[in-house]
Design a protein around this motif. Structure first.
Motif, PDB file in Angstrom:
ATOM      1  N   TYR A 114       0.844  -1.183   0.000  1.00 50.70           N
ATOM      2  CA  TYR A 114       0.000   0.000   0.000  1.00 50.70           C
ATOM      3  C   TYR A 114       0.881   1.234   0.000  1.00 50.70           C
ATOM      4  O   TYR A 114       1.790   1.362   0.814  1.00 50.70           O
TER       5      TYR A 114
ATOM      6  N   THR B  13       0.824   5.046   0.653  1.00 53.80           N
ATOM      7  CA  THR B  13       0.003   6.097   1.242  1.00 53.80           C
ATOM      8  C   THR B  13       0.630   7.440   0.914  1.00 53.80           C
ATOM      9  O   THR B  13       1.843   7.604   0.953  1.00 53.80           O
ATOM     10  N   MET B  14      -0.230   8.359   0.591  1.00 52.62           N
ATOM     11  CA  MET B  14       0.245   9.699   0.280  1.00 52.62           C
ATOM     12  C   MET B  14       0.351  10.495   1.564  1.00 52.62           C
ATOM     13  O   MET B  14      -0.423  10.307   2.494  1.00 52.62           O
ATOM     14  N   ALA B  15       1.311  11.370   1.593  1.00 53.46           N
ATOM     15  CA  ALA B  15       1.439  12.251   2.740  1.00 53.46           C
ATOM     16  C   ALA B  15       0.280  13.233   2.726  1.00 53.46           C
ATOM     17  O   ALA B  15      -0.199  13.639   1.669  1.00 53.46           O
ATOM     18  N   ASP B  16      -0.195  13.559   3.897  1.00 58.05           N
ATOM     19  CA  ASP B  16      -1.279  14.528   4.009  1.00 58.05           C
ATOM     20  C   ASP B  16      -0.766  15.886   3.545  1.00 58.05           C
ATOM     21  O   ASP B  16       0.377  16.257   3.834  1.00 58.05           O
TER      22      ASP B  16
ATOM     23  N   PRO C 159     -12.186   6.835   1.256  1.00 62.44           N
ATOM     24  CA  PRO C 159     -10.905   7.518   1.041  1.00 62.44           C
ATOM     25  C   PRO C 159      -9.784   6.542   0.664  1.00 62.44           C
ATOM     26  O   PRO C 159      -9.781   5.389   1.088  1.00 62.44           O
ATOM     27  N   LYS C 160      -8.852   7.023  -0.124  1.00 65.56           N
ATOM     28  CA  LYS C 160      -7.726   6.200  -0.577  1.00 65.56           C
ATOM     29  C   LYS C 160      -6.647   6.072   0.498  1.00 65.56           C
ATOM     30  O   LYS C 160      -5.842   5.158   0.458  1.00 65.56           O
ATOM     31  N   THR C 161      -6.601   7.014   1.421  1.00 62.60           N
ATOM     32  CA  THR C 161      -5.628   6.930   2.505  1.00 62.60           C
ATOM     33  C   THR C 161      -6.346   6.560   3.798  1.00 62.60           C
ATOM     34  O   THR C 161      -7.511   6.900   3.994  1.00 62.60           O
ATOM     35  N   LYS C 162      -5.659   5.840   4.636  1.00 67.82           N
ATOM     36  CA  LYS C 162      -6.206   5.351   5.906  1.00 67.82           C
ATOM     37  C   LYS C 162      -7.537   4.628   5.680  1.00 67.82           C
ATOM     38  O   LYS C 162      -8.485   4.770   6.442  1.00 67.82           O
ATOM     39  N   THR C 163      -7.581   3.857   4.602  1.00 73.19           N
ATOM     40  CA  THR C 163      -8.820   3.189   4.194  1.00 73.19           C
ATOM     41  C   THR C 163      -9.385   2.312   5.292  1.00 73.19           C
ATOM     42  O   THR C 163     -10.582   2.370   5.578  1.00 73.19           O
TER      43      THR C 163
ATOM     44  N   TRP D 149     -10.957   4.436   8.064  1.00 66.23           N
ATOM     45  CA  TRP D 149     -12.220   5.028   7.642  1.00 66.23           C
ATOM     46  C   TRP D 149     -13.333   3.989   7.563  1.00 66.23           C
ATOM     47  O   TRP D 149     -14.471   4.255   7.958  1.00 66.23           O
TER      48      TRP D 149
END
Length: 153
Positions: free
Chosen positions: A6, A8-11, A88-92, A95
């Motif tokens: 996975y 993950t993009m940085a916020d 959401p694609k991050t922290k799926t 969420w």
């Protein structure tokens, strides 16, 4: 052997900014809720707001009709098959746990209310968008003004 990777993009915001943004998300007096409240009031209905002694603190309670109304946000309450419910694609995983927890609580609260003799109406945020708003509100009015059949034994 299957390996899951996975990315993950940085916020785009720092922790304080993200926290501030999330704190601004309202749970009461939202635009969809205010729209339904104005409609009900304009049509002569009187109601109580966020009744703390009812399961789930319904957005609107109409004691005279023994009816409660929940105005649900499509994202926050996981409205299946809705274009506004996008995972959401991050922290799926986080969420999904959050939204599924909300759905579980919603089901439990609705069941408790029904067992206590309340009629429960759920209005989804997408049903109050311009294309569906008049149909939704007309159906709500028709439901609330339908004659009640009472069996006298």
């Amino acid at each position: 052997m299957i390996v899951h990777c996975y990315i993950t993009m940085a916020d785009v915001h720092n922790k304080e900014t993200r926290s501030y943004n999330m704190s601004r998300i309202k749970g009461k007096n939202t635009k969809p809720e205010m729209l339904v409240r104005r409609f009900l009031h304009a049509n002569g209905f009187r109601y109580r707001l966020h009744v703390k002694d009812l399961p789930g603190k319904p957005d609107i309670a109409l004691p005279k009709y023994k009816t409660v109304i929940f105005i649900q946000g499509c994202f926050w309450h996981g409205h299946d098959q809705c274009r506004y419910y996008v995972i959401p694609k991050t922290k799926t995983e986080w969420w999904l746990n959050k939204i599924n927890g909300n759905k579980t609580k919603d089901s439990s609260n609705i069941e408790s209310l029904k067992n206590a003799g309340w009629q429960v109406i759920e209005i989804w945020e997408c049903e109050l968008k311009p294309k569906q708003k008049s149909t939704t509100l007309t159906n709500l009015l028709a439901y609330l003004t339908q004659p009640v059949i009472v069996n006298i034994i």
